[in-house]
Design a protein around this motif. Structure first.
Motif, PDB file in Angstrom:
ATOM      1  N   GLY A 117       0.816  -1.198   0.000  1.00 27.92           N
ATOM      2  CA  GLY A 117       0.000   0.000   0.000  1.00 27.92           C
ATOM      3  C   GLY A 117       0.852   1.250   0.000  1.00 27.92           C
ATOM      4  O   GLY A 117       1.970   1.244  -0.530  1.00 27.92           O
ATOM      5  N   THR A 126      -1.641   3.011   4.527  1.00 29.08           N
ATOM      6  CA  THR A 126      -2.893   2.530   3.956  1.00 29.08           C
ATOM      7  C   THR A 126      -2.616   1.202   3.270  1.00 29.08           C
ATOM      8  O   THR A 126      -1.719   1.108   2.440  1.00 29.08           O
ATOM      9  N   LYS A 137      -3.497  -2.145   0.962  1.00 27.16           N
ATOM     10  CA  LYS A 137      -4.311  -2.575  -0.167  1.00 27.16           C
ATOM     11  C   LYS A 137      -5.368  -3.569   0.301  1.00 27.16           C
ATOM     12  O   LYS A 137      -5.092  -4.433   1.148  1.00 27.16           O
ATOM     13  N   PRO A 138      -6.576  -3.470  -0.230  1.00 32.00           N
ATOM     14  CA  PRO A 138      -7.600  -4.453   0.120  1.00 32.00           C
ATOM     15  C   PRO A 138      -7.099  -5.874  -0.124  1.00 32.00           C
ATOM     16  O   PRO A 138      -6.491  -6.176  -1.151  1.00 32.00           O
ATOM     17  N   SER A 155      -4.737  -7.385   1.577  1.00 26.72           N
ATOM     18  CA  SER A 155      -3.357  -7.628   1.998  1.00 26.72           C
ATOM     19  C   SER A 155      -3.280  -8.217   3.395  1.00 26.72           C
ATOM     20  O   SER A 155      -2.266  -8.796   3.755  1.00 26.72           O
ATOM     21  N   PRO A 182      -8.456  -8.128   8.576  1.00 32.42           N
ATOM     22  CA  PRO A 182      -8.611  -7.139   9.655  1.00 32.42           C
ATOM     23  C   PRO A 182      -8.674  -7.757  11.039  1.00 32.42           C
ATOM     24  O   PRO A 182      -8.132  -7.210  11.999  1.00 32.42           O
ATOM     25  N   THR A 188     -10.071  -0.009  10.724  1.00 33.31           N
ATOM     26  CA  THR A 188     -10.210  -1.294  10.029  1.00 33.31           C
ATOM     27  C   THR A 188     -11.641  -1.593   9.589  1.00 33.31           C
ATOM     28  O   THR A 188     -11.909  -2.656   9.044  1.00 33.31           O
ATOM     29  N   GLU A 202     -13.425  -0.340   7.259  1.00 26.56           N
ATOM     30  CA  GLU A 202     -13.615  -0.344   5.808  1.00 26.56           C
ATOM     31  C   GLU A 202     -12.256  -0.270   5.137  1.00 26.56           C
ATOM     32  O   GLU A 202     -11.252   0.083   5.761  1.00 26.56           O
ATOM     33  N   ASP A 203     -12.200  -0.618   3.844  1.00 27.10           N
ATOM     34  CA  ASP A 203     -10.945  -0.531   3.100  1.00 27.10           C
ATOM     35  C   ASP A 203     -10.729   0.890   2.587  1.00 27.10           C
ATOM     36  O   ASP A 203     -11.693   1.596   2.276  1.00 27.10           O
ATOM     37  N   PRO A 204      -9.455   1.312   2.467  1.00 22.68           N
ATOM     38  CA  PRO A 204      -8.264   0.585   2.910  1.00 22.68           C
ATOM     39  C   PRO A 204      -8.065   0.706   4.413  1.00 22.68           C
ATOM     40  O   PRO A 204      -8.443   1.703   5.023  1.00 22.68           O
ATOM     41  N   ILE A 205      -7.480  -0.337   5.014  1.00 22.80           N
ATOM     42  CA  ILE A 205      -7.129  -0.285   6.433  1.00 22.80           C
ATOM     43  C   ILE A 205      -6.090   0.811   6.648  1.00 22.80           C
ATOM     44  O   ILE A 205      -5.171   0.982   5.855  1.00 22.80           O
TER      45      ILE A 205
END
Length: 399
Positions: free
Chosen positions: A140, A157, A159-160, A162, A165, A191, A193-196
């Protein structure tokens, strides 16, 4: 005498050599600025650190069994106060005459964003503002951010996909409990929602890998390189004391702050990342490893220990001394695995001192139990320039 010294401006107590240098190199100190500190390697003795034209020099103050302090036996003082008084009137063998005591810089210590985030790490995403992108990688991006319009922070941040959560939140609970001056402090996460978002203290100079590559030897020399290694070893010694394993120790995961401060980052994240990279070895158990930094036994068995972190630290030393050069340049992960199975070790880099390379080789001992502890590595690096062989009766300068 000790109680009196606590109130003197020149006595800094049990600070380390590297910290003494950072203090003296502060811009407002002038030639002749000095401090006295407790010796790290010789119990009951002291060291004098002096600024001389932008270079910090160190002297060991010897102590007689019957009392008294000296640099050379021809001049013995009954107290450190007398010692300082004398050398402020004459250099008498020192590089310069002692002038003003070193100014003390207050290096910021990790803190929480607020009293709530001490125990609660999930915060509102809207409270974090992303200001400037500092870099990006396979997982990310890293941003300089602002929390609640008041506190500068770093925001990673992810990447979705990765990481899971739930896995990270379990790890975050442990990470927040780990507090040490040489570890990046985790403040909070987002955490839901994406991105974390992972929110940590801000280190303005980025990763050690990039820092070394940009410098390439123009300003960073052996003294600074040993200091970097010692600071990382200090943070890892703390993790060692807490029975915690990093699993991805490398220059890319050490961050650089103001006043030559280096801190270990991303401890714990190696447990939860799902990565895809040609230099990552994926085992039959679907655990992926940064092969060029991973100990042979961890590659074979997927079992990690603090001793496999010690192996990685040896690779980190290689990165430091080569100004961020990739280990095993031009080799794939599979080729490195084959080379390690034949007991191959990275060769001594050009301009790498034998003493530094020998520490690397200790870290790469084939038998994990024979590798040094991080505590020993830290002490060895702190004392790297302080060896008794560098002393004489007429010149007590620690070279």
């Amino acid at each position: 005498m000790r109680s009196f010294m606590l109130y003197t401006r020149w006595f800094f107590g049990a600070i380390k050599r590297a910290d003494a240098e950072n203090q003296l190199l502060y811009s407002e100190n002038q030639t002749g600025a000095f401090l006295i500190r407790e010796s790290e390697s010789q119990k009951g003795e002291f060291s004098l650190s002096v600024l001389d034209e932008g270079v910090v020099k160190h002297y060991r103050i010897r102590r007689l069994d019957e009392g008294g302090f000296f640099l050379t036996r021809r001049k013995i003082f009954s107290t450190l106060n007398e010692f300082v008084s004398y050398y402020t009137t004459a250099s008498d063998g020192l590089c310069v005459r002692l002038e003003k005591p070193c100014l003390k810089i207050q290096v910021p210590t990790p803190f929480d964003l607020s009293y709530k985030t001490v125990d609660q790490w999930e915060i509102e995403r809207s409270s974090v503002q992303l200001l400037k992108r500092l870099g990006s990688g396979q997982f990310g991006e890293v941003w300089e951010g602002l929390w609640n319009n008041t506190t500068p922070v770093a925001v990673k941040t992810l990447k979705p996909g990765s990481m899971d959560p739930n896995d990270f939140l379990r790890e975050a609970q442990i990470m927040k409990s780990l507090r040490h001056p040489k570890l990046i402090q985790l403040y909070a996460v987002c955490t839901l929602e994406d991105p974390i978002y992972i929110i940590t203290e801000l280190m303005r100079h980025g990763s050690l890998q990039e820092y070394l590559q940009i410098d390439a030897g123009s300003k960073i020399y052996l003294t600074q390189q040993v200091d970097m290694a010692a600071q990382v070893a200090s943070g890892m010694a703390y993790l060692e004391s807490q029975n915690y394993i990093h699993r991805d120790l490398a220059a890319r995961n050490v961050l650089v702050g103001e006043h030559n401060i280096y801190k270990v980052a991303d401890f714990g994240l190696a447990r939860v990342f799902k990565v895809d990279n040609e230099d990552i070895y994926e085992s039959k158990h679907e655990i992926k490893l940064p092969v060029k930094w991973t100990a042979p036994e961890a590659i074979r068995t997927n079992k990690f220990s603090i001793k496999s972190d010690v192996w990685s630290f040896g690779i980190l030393l290689y990165e430091i001394i080569t100004y961020g050069k990739m280990p095993y340049t031009g080799r794939t992960g599979a080729e490195v695995i084959q080379m390690l199975s034949q007991n191959y070790r990275l060769p001594q880099p050009p301009n790498c001192p034998e003493q530094f390379y020998s520490i690397m080789l200790e870290c790469w001992n084939a038998e994990p139990t024979e590798r040094p502890t991080f505590e020993k590595l830290h002490l060895k690096l702190e004392d790297y320039f302080e060896t008794d062989s560098s002393y004489s009766e007429t010149n007590n300068f620690i070279r």
